[in-house]
Design a protein around this motif. Structure first.
Motif, mmCIF file in Angstrom:
data_model
loop_
_atom_site.group_PDB
_atom_site.id
_atom_site.type_symbol
_atom_site.label_atom_id
_atom_site.label_comp_id
_atom_site.label_asym_id
_atom_site.label_seq_id
_atom_site.Cartn_x
_atom_site.Cartn_y
_atom_site.Cartn_z
ATOM 1 N N VAL A 97 0.851 -1.199 0.000
ATOM 2 C CA VAL A 97 0.000 0.000 0.000
ATOM 3 C C VAL A 97 0.887 1.249 0.000
ATOM 4 O O VAL A 97 0.630 2.216 -0.732
ATOM 5 C CB VAL A 97 -0.968 0.009 1.212
ATOM 6 N N ALA A 98 1.963 1.226 0.796
ATOM 7 C CA ALA A 98 2.888 2.370 0.838
ATOM 8 C C ALA A 98 3.441 2.636 -0.564
ATOM 9 O O ALA A 98 3.509 3.782 -1.015
ATOM 10 C CB ALA A 98 4.027 2.071 1.809
ATOM 11 N N ASP A 99 3.802 1.569 -1.279
ATOM 12 C CA ASP A 99 4.353 1.730 -2.630
ATOM 13 C C ASP A 99 3.308 2.296 -3.587
ATOM 14 O O ASP A 99 3.632 3.069 -4.486
ATOM 15 C CB ASP A 99 4.874 0.388 -3.167
ATOM 16 N N ARG A 100 2.044 1.928 -3.389
ATOM 17 C CA ARG A 100 0.999 2.464 -4.269
ATOM 18 C C ARG A 100 0.810 3.966 -4.035
ATOM 19 O O ARG A 100 0.590 4.735 -4.960
ATOM 20 C CB ARG A 100 -0.327 1.727 -4.037
ATOM 21 N N ILE A 101 0.901 4.388 -2.766
ATOM 22 C CA ILE A 101 0.705 5.805 -2.434
ATOM 23 C C ILE A 101 1.769 6.671 -3.116
ATOM 24 O O ILE A 101 1.479 7.743 -3.636
ATOM 25 C CB ILE A 101 0.733 6.001 -0.896
ATOM 26 N N SER B 29 4.391 2.942 -13.504
ATOM 27 C CA SER B 29 4.958 1.806 -12.769
ATOM 28 C C SER B 29 3.795 0.875 -12.422
ATOM 29 O O SER B 29 2.633 1.283 -12.463
ATOM 30 C CB SER B 29 5.650 2.278 -11.493
ATOM 31 N N ASN B 30 4.115 -0.362 -12.038
ATOM 32 C CA ASN B 30 3.055 -1.333 -11.734
ATOM 33 C C ASN B 30 2.153 -0.870 -10.607
ATOM 34 O O ASN B 30 0.960 -1.130 -10.600
ATOM 35 C CB ASN B 30 3.672 -2.675 -11.322
ATOM 36 N N ALA B 31 2.745 -0.185 -9.600
ATOM 37 C CA ALA B 31 1.979 0.192 -8.407
ATOM 38 C C ALA B 31 1.151 1.462 -8.633
ATOM 39 O O ALA B 31 0.320 1.826 -7.796
ATOM 40 C CB ALA B 31 2.933 0.411 -7.239
ATOM 41 N N ARG C 296 -3.366 4.983 -22.125
ATOM 42 C CA ARG C 296 -3.952 4.211 -21.025
ATOM 43 C C ARG C 296 -3.680 4.954 -19.715
ATOM 44 O O ARG C 296 -2.715 5.702 -19.598
ATOM 45 C CB ARG C 296 -3.348 2.812 -20.966
ATOM 46 N N ALA C 297 -4.542 4.672 -18.720
ATOM 47 C CA ALA C 297 -4.507 5.412 -17.455
ATOM 48 C C ALA C 297 -3.113 5.465 -16.822
ATOM 49 O O ALA C 297 -2.673 6.507 -16.349
ATOM 50 C CB ALA C 297 -5.493 4.785 -16.469
ATOM 51 N N GLU C 298 -2.406 4.307 -16.849
ATOM 52 C CA GLU C 298 -1.139 4.263 -16.099
ATOM 53 C C GLU C 298 -0.043 5.145 -16.697
ATOM 54 O O GLU C 298 0.969 5.371 -16.058
ATOM 55 C CB GLU C 298 -0.659 2.811 -15.963
#
Ligand code: SAM
Length: 270
Positions: free
Chosen positions: A151-155, A161-163, A254-256
């Motif tokens: 979760v920290a990596d997603r924030i 990136s993947n996260a 694409r979104a990412e």
């Protein structure tokens, strides 16, 4: 008794006959060297007010009090109150204890002015609490929060990136976000299944307006809800290609691949 005369945390837990409960997401930090490091990473605390969610046995609370903070600690599990009251006495009145669900408290009223949040969050309510502090009416001056590493990596994830996803875009549109400390599962008692990390979030100045954040929540929900699709199709309900063009975004992207500034343009166009 003073703070340095308190027994080690493991001993306090034993004296009070306390065992961790899974349903409350209880994984404790009993090593004061670690909790002191987390307190240091939150910045100068002397004379400042800190809201701590989930003090549990009070390891992080001790470190915050030692650093000179006035701490308002919100704990849902009433079993910890007697132990925390001893800590409150040793702090000479610098600790205020609130037995409540942190999702339901009014932080502005608890803090009575400016405050930071420092917490080793329960995994099951960590993200809803973060969203509350990012988008709710009360704004902390900074947040230093322990999450599951993933979760920290997603924030803090960088674009492409993947996260990278909705949580990162919303967090980074409102705060500067940085992973400042990694902790292995074995640092906790009992150890959780996954590693953890502390994220420091510092609100950007000026803060984005409430209406813009609401629009950003809508755009990111649609865009990342179907992250493999092109934006012209994932954002169809919100205006698709036309919305993208108004925001200066390639509708075939694409979104990412859209950075936070790009998502803010889409939210403004909406
Ligand atoms: N801060 C302590 C430490 O570092 O050792 C305990 C951290 S433990 C991961 C999470 C704590 O949050 C537990 O004490 C748990 O009882 C408390 N908690 C769980 N859900 C809560 C909620 N909704 N509101 C307030 N506290 C909660």
């Amino acid at each position: 008794m003073s703070l340095d005369a308190l027994p080690p945390l493991r001993e306090s837990l034993e004296q009070h006959g306390l065992l961790a409960r899974k349903s409350f997401g209880q994984h404790f930090l009993l090593d004061l060297n670690i909790t002191r490091k987390i307190a240091r990473l939150a910045g100068p605390l002397d004379g400042r007010t800190v809201i701590e969610v989930g003090p549990g046995p009070g390891g992080l609370t001790r470190a915050l009090l030692e650093a000179g903070a006035r701490v308002v600690a919100v704990e849902k599990d009433p079993r910890f109150l007697p132990l925390l009251e001893e800590l409150g006495e040793a702090s000479g009145g610098a600790l205020t204890l609130i037995q409540a669900d942190a999702l339901k408290v009014d932080e502005a009223q608890l803090a009575g002015g400016e405050a930071l949040v420092v917490a080793n969050l329960p995994y099951n309510v960590g993200t809803p609490l973060l969203i509350k502090w990012l988008t709710g009416p009360w704004r902390p001056t900074s947040m230093s929060l322990m999450f599951q590493k993933e979760v920290a990596d997603r924030i803090a994830a960088p674009v492409d990136s993947n996260a990278y996803g909705r949580l990162g875009v919303i967090s980074q549109a409102i705060c500067r976000c940085q992973v400042v400390m990694d902790l292995p599962a074995r640092a906790f008692t009992p150890p959780p299944k996954v590693a953890s990390a502390v994220v420091r979030l510092d609100p950007l100045d000026p803060a984005p307006e409430k209406a813009l954040v609401t629009a950003l929540e809508k755009v990111t929900a649609a865009a990342f809800g179907q992250r493999r699709k092109m934006l012209r199709s994932s954002l169809k309900q919100l205006g698709g290609g036309t919305l993208c063009e108004r925001a200066g975004i390639d509708p075939d992207a694409r979104a990412e691949t859209i950075d936070v500034a790009g998502f803010l343009r889409l939210a403004r166009a909406l």
